[in-house]
Motif scaffolding. Structure first.
Motif, short mmCIF file in Angstrom:
data_model
loop_
_atom_site.label_atom_id
_atom_site.label_comp_id
_atom_site.label_asym_id
_atom_site.label_seq_id
_atom_site.Cartn_x
_atom_site.Cartn_y
_atom_site.Cartn_z
N GLN A 1 -5.83 8.28 -1.20
CA GLN A 1 -7.17 8.29 -0.05
C GLN A 1 -8.18 8.61 -1.35
O GLN A 1 -8.22 9.37 -2.28
N GLU B 1 -5.12 2.84 7.47
CA GLU B 1 -4.72 3.74 6.64
C GLU B 1 -3.53 4.30 7.43
O GLU B 1 -3.03 4.76 6.49
N ASP B 2 -2.60 3.98 8.41
CA ASP B 2 -1.41 3.81 8.96
C ASP B 2 -0.41 3.04 7.70
O ASP B 2 1.33 3.71 7.80
N VAL C 1 -10.32 7.00 2.68
CA VAL C 1 -10.38 6.85 3.04
C VAL C 1 -9.32 5.57 2.31
O VAL C 1 -10.17 5.83 0.53
N SER C 2 -8.28 5.06 2.47
CA SER C 2 -7.39 4.31 1.25
C SER C 2 -8.55 2.97 1.19
O SER C 2 -8.66 2.87 0.17
N SER D 1 -9.20 -0.27 11.65
CA SER D 1 -9.40 0.68 12.83
C SER D 1 -8.04 -0.28 13.35
O SER D 1 -7.41 0.66 13.67
N SER E 1 -1.77 4.19 -2.87
CA SER E 1 -2.35 3.84 -1.49
C SER E 1 -3.72 5.44 -1.36
O SER E 1 -3.75 5.72 -0.21
N TRP F 1 -11.61 0.57 1.97
CA TRP F 1 -12.88 0.59 3.03
C TRP F 1 -14.07 -1.10 2.98
O TRP F 1 -13.16 -1.31 2.20
#
Length: 161
Positions: free
Chosen positions: A20, A51-52, A26-27, A46, A18, A29
């Protein structure tokens, strides 16, 4: 078997998988020639806080071979979020051509007032590692190959004692 060691290996695998992208930052997209698709995809990622959540999602995927996420969406607003769904309680339904028909989660009904037992195919996102068996529809854990050796080692250790 040292569960701490296996846990650490899963943590490192998920962390590395994971990372970026240096240029994108970002990881995960979206790539498309259609800018409206890119915009909608970014908004969706989002909303689900990708990402979290990507690292624990990849860890669960490596450990179990499958990961299910139940989408929370609204007509006209798109995907608003998602929640983890327990792998052991979900059944995948396919037609005779192995096309996805939907999912069934224990204790849930779907399709609003219709109260159906099987969801729409887009109600869940099914992440899976097909591994050696692409016929089953379910994933294969990265740990699966170690179970036989671990059992043999455990039996030898017990016999030695």
């Amino acid at each position: 078997m040292d569960y701490g060691l296996v846990s650490s290996i899963l943590d490192v695998y998920a962390s590395e998988a994971s990372l970026q992208d240096y240029e994108k930052g970002v990881s995960v997209w979206i790539e498309s020639n259609a800018q409206h698709i890119v915009k909608a995809g970014k908004e969706c990622l989002s909303n689900v806080q990708m990402e979290d959540r990507i690292t624990p999602l990849l860890r669960r995927l490596a450990k179990q071979g499958d990961a299910f996420q139940r989408l929370i969406y609204s007509t006209g607003k798109g995907v608003l979020g998602w929640r983890s769904a327990p792998v052991r309680e979900i059944i995948r339904y396919e037609d005779k051509h192995q096309r996805l028909v939907g999912f069934k989660e224990a204790g849930n009904t779907y399709r609003g007032s219709l109260k159906r037992s099987v969801s729409w195919p887009w109600d869940y996102v099914h992440f899976r590692l097909l591994g050696k068996d692409d016929e089953s529809g379910y994933g294969t854990s990265l740990l699966q190959n170690m179970f036989r050796d671990w059992r043999s080692m455990t039996l030898m250790k017990d016999a030695a004692l």
